[in-house]
Design an enzyme around this catalytic site. Sequence first.
Site, PDB file in Angstrom:
ATOM      1  N   GLN A 122      20.964  18.912 -22.118  1.00  0.00           N
ATOM      2  CA  GLN A 122      21.399  17.870 -23.044  1.00  0.00           C
ATOM      3  C   GLN A 122      20.366  16.756 -23.148  1.00  0.00           C
ATOM      4  O   GLN A 122      20.055  16.108 -22.152  1.00  0.00           O
ATOM      5  CB  GLN A 122      22.738  17.310 -22.559  1.00  0.00           C
ATOM      6  N   GLY A 123      19.846  16.517 -24.347  1.00  0.00           N
ATOM      7  CA  GLY A 123      18.840  15.483 -24.558  1.00  0.00           C
ATOM      8  C   GLY A 123      19.437  14.234 -25.174  1.00  0.00           C
ATOM      9  O   GLY A 123      19.289  14.007 -26.386  1.00  0.00           O
ATOM     10  N   TYR A 124      20.097  13.422 -24.365  1.00  0.00           N
ATOM     11  CA  TYR A 124      20.721  12.194 -24.846  1.00  0.00           C
ATOM     12  C   TYR A 124      20.027  10.952 -24.274  1.00  0.00           C
ATOM     13  O   TYR A 124      19.401  10.189 -24.988  1.00  0.00           O
ATOM     14  CB  TYR A 124      22.208  12.158 -24.465  1.00  0.00           C
ATOM     15  N   SER A 125      20.169  10.730 -22.967  1.00  0.00           N
ATOM     16  CA  SER A 125      19.696   9.485 -22.347  1.00  0.00           C
ATOM     17  C   SER A 125      18.188   9.313 -22.476  1.00  0.00           C
ATOM     18  O   SER A 125      17.426  10.283 -22.473  1.00  0.00           O
ATOM     19  CB  SER A 125      20.078   9.454 -20.864  1.00  0.00           C
ATOM     20  N   SER A 157      19.808  17.011 -16.998  1.00  0.00           N
ATOM     21  CA  SER A 157      20.208  17.981 -15.971  1.00  0.00           C
ATOM     22  C   SER A 157      19.705  19.382 -16.303  1.00  0.00           C
ATOM     23  O   SER A 157      19.896  19.878 -17.421  1.00  0.00           O
ATOM     24  CB  SER A 157      21.733  18.013 -15.849  1.00  0.00           C
ATOM     25  N   GLU A 240      33.072  17.274 -22.957  1.00  0.00           N
ATOM     26  CA  GLU A 240      32.388  17.218 -21.669  1.00  0.00           C
ATOM     27  C   GLU A 240      33.333  17.355 -20.487  1.00  0.00           C
ATOM     28  O   GLU A 240      32.991  17.928 -19.459  1.00  0.00           O
ATOM     29  CB  GLU A 240      31.610  15.900 -21.544  1.00  0.00           C
ATOM     30  N   SER A 348      28.845   5.722 -16.799  1.00  0.00           N
ATOM     31  CA  SER A 348      28.954   4.880 -15.611  1.00  0.00           C
ATOM     32  C   SER A 348      30.338   4.248 -15.524  1.00  0.00           C
ATOM     33  O   SER A 348      31.066   4.141 -16.514  1.00  0.00           O
ATOM     34  CB  SER A 348      27.887   3.780 -15.648  1.00  0.00           C
TER      35      SER A 348
END
Length: 365
Positions: A122-125, A157, A240, A348
Site C-alpha cells: 500500500q502506497g499511502y503514507s 509494509s 482494512e 494512530s
Amino acid sequence: MALREQARAWLEAQLGGEFAAARGLGGPGREHEGFELRRAWERALGKAGWTCLAWPEAYGGRAASLADQIAFHEEYARAGAPARVGHIGETLLGPTLLEHGTDAQRRRFLPPIQRGEELWCQGYSEPDAGSDLAAVRTRAELRGGEWVVHGQKVWTSLAHVADWIFVLCRTEPGSQRHRGLSYLLVPLDQPGVRVRPIVQLTGDSEFNEVFFDGARTDAELIVGAPGAGWRIAMATLGHERGVSTLGQQLGFQREYDRVVEAARRSGVLDDPVFRDALVRSWIELRLMRHRSPGSPTAKLYWSEWHRRLGELAQQAQGLDGLIAADGELNDLQRLYLFSRADTIYAGSSEIQRNLIAERVLGLPR
C-alpha cells in the site's frame, strides 16, 4: 460438511504434514520468519480455495456468508496457522477493485491474488503526510499512454517482497488536499522504483521507503476516474479492518497465556501489583469481542490494550527480559518492542480519538 469443519480438517492435515514447520510463523514484528515457506503456504491456500472467501465465485472466491468467513478465520487462528503474506491484496486491493475497478482490472489482478501468486503493498503514507493523508506530494503525469510517477512513500509494509503497489498520488498540478488525487496500480519490478527497508526496534525490516523516479504504469491502471483518488483510497481503508481481524483476538489470547506462563516461571506472578494488571488485561481482552472490528473505537481499544500487554510481557520475564540471549530476541521481547508501534500504524491513537470525537460524538473539528 459445514465450512468450519472443512476448514478445520484441511488445516489440521496441512499443518500436520507438508507445512508443519510453518505453524505459528510470521505476524507483526515477525514477518521475516519463514517467508518463502509462508509464500508457498499462500499458494496452497489459494489452490484449495481458502483465500478470498467473500469474493464472487467468478474470481475464485466462495461468495461465503459473513458467518462462514468468521468461522474460517477462527479456525485459522486456533490451528496456529502462519501469518498471511497476501492479506494486503486480498483484504484491501481486491475488494476495492470489486467495487470500483474495471472489468479488465478485475480479470487481470484478482485471479493472481486469489491464487497467492502476486503480492501487493500500500502506497499511502509519505514523510510529510503520514496521518494527514490528504497532504500527499507524490505526483504522476500522463505521457504517451503511461502514467509517470515521481515521489516517495514510507512505512510501506512488505514492499521489499511485493510485486505491485497501489499508489495514492497527485495527478492535477496545483491541486491541494483531497482534490486532484488519483489511485494508480504500479509494478515494483522496474528501473524507476527503489525500495529501501527500514530497520525497526526489533532489528527486522518489514516496513520500507519506496522511491519513484520516473516509474511507469499503463494509463488503464488507474482505479476510478482521474482526480477521484481520495474516494477510492477511503473505500480501501474501509476494508482494512474487516472480518479477518476477528481471528486476531485468538492470537491475543495465546500471547496473553504466554505472558502468564513466563510470569509463573520467573516468580513475577507472585507480585500482587503485577497480578492485578494481569487480571485487568484479561477482563479487557474479554470485552474486546464485543467491539465491531471496523470501527475507530475497536482499533483504539485493541492497540492500546496490546501495547500494555507488551509491557506486561517484558515485566513477566523479570531481569531475564533485559537480555537478548545470543543476540536474539525471544517472542515476549519482540512482542514488547513491536507493540510500541500498534498505536501508530493503521491510524494512530490520536487520529482514532479525533474520528470518534467528530464522527461518533458529533463534536467540532
